[in-house]
Write a protein that holds these residues in place. Structure first.
Motif, PDB file in Angstrom:
ATOM      1  N   ASP A  44     -23.301  27.063 -35.924  1.00  0.00           N
ATOM      2  CA  ASP A  44     -22.916  27.035 -34.512  1.00  0.00           C
ATOM      3  C   ASP A  44     -21.765  28.001 -34.248  1.00  0.00           C
ATOM      4  N   LEU A  45     -20.812  28.048 -35.167  1.00  0.00           N
ATOM      5  CA  LEU A  45     -19.679  28.961 -35.013  1.00  0.00           C
ATOM      6  C   LEU A  45     -20.120  30.415 -35.122  1.00  0.00           C
ATOM      7  N   MET A  46     -21.067  30.700 -36.012  1.00  0.00           N
ATOM      8  CA  MET A  46     -21.604  32.057 -36.110  1.00  0.00           C
ATOM      9  C   MET A  46     -22.250  32.469 -34.794  1.00  0.00           C
ATOM     10  N   ASP A  47     -23.035  31.545 -34.219  1.00  0.00           N
ATOM     11  CA  ASP A  47     -23.709  31.848 -32.950  1.00  0.00           C
ATOM     12  C   ASP A  47     -22.696  32.126 -31.842  1.00  0.00           C
ATOM     13  N   ARG A  48     -21.593  31.413 -31.888  1.00  0.00           N
ATOM     14  CA  ARG A  48     -20.599  31.521 -30.813  1.00  0.00           C
ATOM     15  C   ARG A  48     -19.657  32.710 -30.998  1.00  0.00           C
ATOM     16  N   PHE A  49     -19.226  32.973 -32.228  1.00  0.00           N
ATOM     17  CA  PHE A  49     -18.126  33.921 -32.422  1.00  0.00           C
ATOM     18  C   PHE A  49     -18.484  35.203 -33.170  1.00  0.00           C
ATOM     19  N   TRP A  50     -19.668  35.301 -33.717  1.00  0.00           N
ATOM     20  CA  TRP A  50     -20.057  36.533 -34.417  1.00  0.00           C
ATOM     21  C   TRP A  50     -20.931  37.398 -33.533  1.00  0.00           C
ATOM     22  N   ASP A  80      -8.316  25.718 -29.957  1.00  0.00           N
ATOM     23  CA  ASP A  80      -8.989  25.130 -28.799  1.00  0.00           C
ATOM     24  C   ASP A  80     -10.400  25.708 -28.646  1.00  0.00           C
ATOM     25  N   ALA A  81     -10.536  27.016 -28.864  1.00  0.00           N
ATOM     26  CA  ALA A  81     -11.861  27.639 -28.790  1.00  0.00           C
ATOM     27  C   ALA A  81     -12.757  27.114 -29.903  1.00  0.00           C
ATOM     28  N   LEU A  82     -12.193  26.905 -31.093  1.00  0.00           N
ATOM     29  CA  LEU A  82     -12.972  26.342 -32.192  1.00  0.00           C
ATOM     30  C   LEU A  82     -13.449  24.938 -31.854  1.00  0.00           C
ATOM     31  N   ARG A  83     -12.547  24.106 -31.328  1.00  0.00           N
ATOM     32  CA  ARG A  83     -12.912  22.728 -30.998  1.00  0.00           C
ATOM     33  C   ARG A  83     -14.021  22.694 -29.949  1.00  0.00           C
ATOM     34  N   GLU A  84     -13.934  23.582 -28.964  1.00  0.00           N
ATOM     35  CA  GLU A  84     -14.965  23.631 -27.926  1.00  0.00           C
ATOM     36  C   GLU A  84     -16.320  23.975 -28.530  1.00  0.00           C
ATOM     37  N   ALA A  85     -16.333  24.928 -29.456  1.00  0.00           N
ATOM     38  CA  ALA A  85     -17.591  25.340 -30.077  1.00  0.00           C
ATOM     39  C   ALA A  85     -18.119  24.293 -31.048  1.00  0.00           C
TER      40      ALA A  85
END
Length: 240
Positions: free
Chosen positions: A91-97, A205-210
């Motif tokens: 999920d983090l890859m999809d959001r931040f990469w 905060d951005a991590l928690r949202e994702a």
């Protein structure tokens, strides 16, 4: 390596094409190259060439206890390099990469590489930079760390990188000044809950949202230690 480094202006499409081709050839020969990323300039080599990785660490004056992260061209490369990748990490890859988030994962034990003392982990990231992505697409995963001598500020330009690394590098790719120079956030994803190893360009905060329902390690116990096998050297090693 050649007697003097080659320099390429990658701020134009033509220059980028020429520079990436030359850098790719250098990487395949086992040489060290400098390249722009979306955070700071990086110095790197073929992740699967132990001598080349050792040369990267030597150029910086760094030992094996600070292993470099690995930059990849796309997320589908991850499954060839890591095992037991948590769904929250995807999920983090999809959001931040592509972007300034480095994920520490359990490394594939069968890989024939030597990045240093990694504690069985690998730190992965896709940079948001055209020149970097073009080079990675040509040569595959690269061990890349910040282009500076250990203890010195990270290079924000190719000239700053050369002033510190000199002819230890075969090819310098000049993509112009880095935009902000803020290092990537490093997140340990080897446990049930992710843990921030270093604050950086992606804030908590951005991590928690994702992450949604998945909580960061320490949110409910600020002083709780990490679990067994938690990598301890990554904050020093993954610094771009």
């Amino acid at each position: 390596m050649s007697d003097s480094p080659a320099h390429f202006d990658c701020t134009t499409p033509e220059g980028r094409q020429e520079g990436v081709a030359a850098a790719a050839d250098a990487v395949r020969r086992g040489e060290v190259v400098v390249l722009p990323t979306d955070t700071v300039y990086g110095v790197g080599a073929d992740a699967f060439n132990p001598d080349a990785v050792a040369a990267v660490l030597a150029a910086k004056g760094r030992d094996r206890h600070m292993p470099p992260p690995v930059l990849v061209p796309h997320a589908r490369t991850v499954d060839g390099l890591a095992i037991d990748v948590p769904s929250y990490a995807r999920d983090l890859m999809d959001r931040f990469w592509p972007g300034p988030l480095t994920l520490v994962l359990l490394a594939q034990p069968s890989l024939m590489w030597d990045l240093g003392e990694t504690n069985g982990t690998v730190a992965l990231r896709i940079p948001r930079d055209e020149t970097a992505i073009a080079l990675l697409s040509e040569v595959g995963p690269m061990a890349v760390t910040s282009a500076n001598l250990t203890g010195e500020p990270a290079a924000m330009t190719a000239r700053e990188a050369e002033a510190m690394l000199g002819d230890a590098v075969g090819v310098y790719l000049d993509g112009g000044p880095c935009e902000d120079g803020e290092a990537s956030t490093i997140l340990d994803c080897t446990q049930e809950r992710p843990r921030v190893l270093r604050d950086g360009a992606v804030d908590e905060d951005a991590l928690r949202e994702a992450l949604g329902s998945v909580r960061l390690e320490g949110d409910d116990a600020p002083d709780a230690p990490g679990g067994p096998g938690t990598p301890t050297e990554r904050p020093g090693g993954a610094n771009l």
